[in-house]
Design an enzyme around this catalytic site. Sequence first.
Site, PDB file in Angstrom:
ATOM      1  N   GLU A 179      10.584   2.963  -4.600  1.00 46.12           N
ATOM      2  CA  GLU A 179      10.764   2.939  -3.143  1.00 46.12           C
ATOM      3  C   GLU A 179      10.462   1.520  -2.654  1.00 46.12           C
ATOM      4  OE1 GLU A 179       7.936   5.791  -1.635  1.00 46.12           O
ATOM      5  OE2 GLU A 179       6.224   4.517  -2.087  1.00 46.12           O
ATOM      6  N   ASP A 185       2.611  -0.247   5.086  1.00 46.33           N
ATOM      7  CA  ASP A 185       4.004  -0.674   4.923  1.00 46.33           C
ATOM      8  C   ASP A 185       4.341  -1.911   5.760  1.00 46.33           C
ATOM      9  OD1 ASP A 185       4.305   1.745   3.444  1.00 46.33           O
ATOM     10  OD2 ASP A 185       4.663   2.845   5.304  1.00 46.33           O
TER      11      ASP A 185
HETATM   12  O1  FUB Z   1       4.188   5.088   4.429  1.00 45.49           O
HETATM   13  C1  FUB Z   1       4.931   6.173   3.969  1.00 45.49           C
HETATM   14  C2  FUB Z   1       5.607   5.825   2.668  1.00 45.49           C
HETATM   15  O2  FUB Z   1       4.648   5.494   1.680  1.00 45.49           O
HETATM   16  C3  FUB Z   1       6.493   4.615   2.719  1.00 45.49           C
HETATM   17  O3  FUB Z   1       7.709   4.834   3.339  1.00 45.49           O
HETATM   18  C4  FUB Z   1       6.550   4.304   1.280  1.00 45.49           C
HETATM   19  O4  FUB Z   1       7.134   3.084   0.952  1.00 45.49           O
HETATM   20  C5  FUB Z   1       5.110   4.415   0.897  1.00 45.49           C
HETATM   21  O5  FUB Z   1       4.396   3.289   1.241  1.00 45.49           O
END
Ligand code: FUB
Length: 450
Positions: free
Chosen positions: A211, A35
């Site tokens: 997301e 991320d």
């Molecule tokens: O790294 C945990 C989660 O997985 C992140 O918050 C999302 O965006 C995905 O990458």
Amino acid sequence: MDFIKKKWILIMIFFISIPKGIAQNPLVTHMYTADPTARVFDDVLYIYPSHDVKGCTENQGSNGFCMPDYHIFSTTDLINYKDHGVKLDQNDVPWGQKDMFGMWAPDCIKKGNKYYYYYPGMPSDKSAFRRVGVGVSDSPTGPFTWEKDYIKDVQGIDPNPFIDDDGKAYLYYGGGKGTGALKVAELKSNMKEIKGTPKSIKGIPEDGYREASFMFKKNDIYYFSWARVNQNNYEIEYGISDNPMGPFNYQGVIMPNIGNGTNHHSIVEYKGKWYLFYHNWSLSNHNRLRSMRADEITFNEDGSIVPKVATLRGIGTPKAGDLIQLDRYNDLVHAKISLLKEQYGKGWQIDHIKAYGWVQFNSVLFEKGKQNKLTARISSGSNGGILELHTDNPKGPLLAKIEVTNTGGWDNWKEVSASFINQTEGVKNIFVTFKGPKGYLYNIDWIKFE
Ligand code: FUB
């Protein structure tokens, strides 16, 4: 020893022992990083990633992720990444569950002379899957003073702050399916509270899971991007608008799916070029142990983003003294790559090397008088062969030549060197060519010039 002297020795030991990544893609290999939010503050590029580790029990973490803390990285050449160490541990989140292993994607932004770090965590009051906390610092690498409570009325993952040219600040966040999965709220001038009620972001395709919100502005266009799981798996997509709160006009894919797991990105301009930071798990072969990567992106004249296929080569221009990981190649002929055995370091090797083959690696900087010696980390379980360094093409100008002999086995690594025969200057594409008898000649881990 007096106290001041002791303090300075300790400070020096600390700085000397900070790990530096020297890598193409992935950017660092000494730990797993996911991320990545890249930000430029005062000509330095900082990365605010999350941190994947092994070893969670069934009750720790969520969705298979095991994420205990946050590090911060910085670079000025896009090749060497300095790890500034842990900046927030899960057990120091004032409002968080202890040992949550749920420190998902963070972000940081500068307002005035202060840096505001936003992060999601699992609240001890169990009021939501994730809440968003904020910390303030005078420096992009902290230390941050963490707010005692999470931001009221914000529930969700992947916080992404954005400050517009008129000084108004916004917080994008969220994840899930259906309308309302991704949200935006205006931040108050203290950057620690939101104004009014968060709004669902409109104009992005409604099907699939979404997301990883990320907003940036270029030539008065607001680019809002996200990750979506649809029939093509995880894709990074975007929409544009003339309003930071949307609605956004869907534009399509920035980066197509790169495997069976998550992707999460940020987009930043640095020294006149634009880069997409994202993650992938080829180093671990486990999609919950990810590594941050980056590739350059370009824009069409109409402002649309040219879709980017992930590369191994990544970004940055190595120079004398930098390790060149040839296994992050632009082209490879008569050879393969595989992961190094753990005891020989982290990363890959070039192996199954046969005569008449070569590896091409683009954009290496040669500076006048700065490179007189080529060193290669190699192994050979055969009679070896010749390794030649050319520029421009496999038959281009020859810079150096190493005669490789048997090193005592394919897993017996040695550093071998040869003086430069010819000099060159400027940014060049290099070709390491393989010469020798029939059969496998040698394996290569990395090369460097001094
Ligand atoms: O790294 C945990 C989660 O997985 C992140 O918050 C999302 O965006 C995905 O990458």
